[in-house]
Write a protein that holds these residues in place. Structure first.
Motif: not given
Ligand code: BGP
Length: 469
Positions: A171, A424, A432, A19
């Motif tokens: 996750e 997503s 963020y 990312q």
């Protein structure tokens, strides 16, 4: 008695290679599954396409020194980043690792050491080498365990004494909802059998446990965490059927944590497998392997949701991975429809600690929002992100309540401490960071970094060990 955060509390931020790094084909890096996911969760493309913002990311690969210096300026005690598997093993199957890839993370660690920042490395953050997805259908194959461990061995040996905190899989429980992104499984979700899905889950869990064993053998100082999406769900009504529905959803989470923190399949597994016609291979050797439990439990926490057995009740919630859930009338929502529930963090910390009694780590938390860059009055630019400060303040307050409750919390890494590409939706507009990156969704922008208002706020939080919020 007043009780605050432990003295050595690990305050910091978190990113993932896919990312932020960009440089998707530099210095021998192979393709990862993210390089063919231009739109977030899916669908995947044949080959990398220019609309995939992750290919260039925020150019962290070339600007990590500047970025880590900014983290240090905020006073970070820890930096959670992920190692891109396909930088180390471009196809996952090479005999020897790619030296240039290893050198990049040497350099990242040099910067961390320069500022006394403790590195926390995620070994696999949704970025399995694409070649393994194509050849083995990802984690549906037992072959993946050996390949993952080969990769772990290289990391543990190379970074011995330099990285002490590890997370095996980001996750890990998201495999049930996102089999491609999380498990590199190419079979479309609606065609994937429950048995294949749970078999993949089992292989990942076995690999995670064996990684814990290997990490401890390589260096007894290693602290290895498992990590889950901290799915927090409340019954929408007091209808006992809603309570049981929430119990089932909780069990989805406990399934993964019981195995990783207690070392064995949970008591409810047998009935679940029987009723859902799930048949998987678990060898005696696997059961032995699973006994190597994680040293700490890390989780991401952004929001909570409600569940009901009555589909006519409530409104659908636009949450990240759990679309069947309902809105909580008591919660506000973010720009992306994620429900905001700081008290849910206290509740989640308490319930996980009650069940496992292992140290907990809040590995991700934060607010994805639209930010507007404005002049800062000193010839530069900033973002007046009071909404982000409010979100984080409320969550840290609740984390502190949990500490007062007696929960052992090791640390907190704010997600996307520098703006990066969303997981997503693969956009940059969902920001963020404490640091603004001048990048637009069409790929334009100077990539300059600017401190947001939250930058100074977080600096103060860290300096006061969470007392000055
Ligand atoms: C988690 C992932 C992260 C991250 C975060 C925020 O599920 O581990 O990689 O991106 O969610 O999600 P998003 O980027 O979709 O807002």
């Amino acid at each position: 008695m007043e009780k605050g955060f432990r003295k050595d509390f690990l305050w910091g931020g978190a990113t993932a290679a896919n990312q932020c790094e960009g440089a998707y084909d530099e210095d021998g890096k192979g393709l990862s599954i993210q390089d063919v996911l231009p739109h977030g969760f899916g669908p995947y493309t044949e080959r990398p396409t220019s609309d995939n913002l992750k290919l260039k990311g925020i150019d962290h690969y070339h600007r990590f020194r500047e970025d880590i210096a900014l983290f240090a300026e905020m006073g970070f005690k820890v930096y959670r980043f992920s190692i891109a598997w396909s930088r180390i093993f471009p196809t996952g199957e090479e005999e020897t690792p790619n030296e240039a890839g290893l050198r990049f993370y040497d350099a990242v660690l040099d910067e961390c050491e320069k500022y006394g920042i403790e590195p926390l490395a995620t070994i696999s953050h949704y970025e399995t080498p694409l070649a393994l997805a194509k050849k083995y259908n990802g984690w549906t194959s037992r072959k993946m365990i050996g390949l993952y461990l080969k990769y772990c061995k290289v990391l543990f040996e190379r970074y011995k004494g330099r990285v002490r905190y590890w997370i095996t899989f980001n996750e890990i429980n998201s495999i049930l909802r996102q089999p491609f992104m999380s498990g590199a499984i190419m079979t479309p979700k609606d065609q994937l059998s429950r048995s294949d899905l749970y078999q993949a889950m089992h292989y990942e869990l076995a690999a995670s446990a064996l990684a814990v064993k290997l990490a401890h053998e390589t260096d007894p100082e290693n602290q290895v965490g498992c990590m889950v999406v901290g799915i927090t769900v409340y019954p929408l009504t007091p209808n006992p059927d809603d309570i049981l529905k929430v119990m089932e959803i909780d069990n989805d989470l406990y399934f993964f944590l019981d195995i990783q923190a207690r070392g064995a399949y949970p008591y409810f597994a047998e009935r679940r497998f029987a009723e859902q016609g799930i048949r998987i291979e678990i060898t005696d050797e696997d059961r032995e392997a699973l006994k190597h439990t994680a040293d700490f439990i890390a989780f991401s926490y952004y929001s909570s949701n409600c569940a009901t057995c009555d589909p006519t009740l409530g409104e659908p919630s636009r949450s990240n991975m759990t679309p069947e859930l309902r809105k909580n009338p008591y919660s506000q929502v973010s720009d992306w429809g994620w429900q905001i529930d700081p008290k849910g963090l206290r509740y989640t910390l308490n319930r996980l600690y009650a069940r496992y009694q292992k140290p907990l780590f809040v590995a991700e938390n934060g607010l994805g929002a639209h930010d507007v860059l404005v002049p800062d009055g000193n010839g530069s630019f900033t973002v007046e992100d009071d909404y982000r400060i409010a979100y984080m303040k409320a969550h840290i307050e609740q984390m502190k309540e949990a500490v007062k409750d007696g929960v052992d919390v090791l640390g907190y890494t704010a997600w996307g401490c520098i703006d990066l590409i969303s997981c997503s939706t693969a956009e940059i507009d969902k920001r963020y960071g404490f640091i603004y990156v001048d990048l637009n969704s069409d790929g334009s922008g100077t990539l300059e970094r600017y401190r947001k208002k939250s930058f100074d706020w977080y600096k103060k939080v860290i300096a006061s060990n969470g007392e000055d919020l």
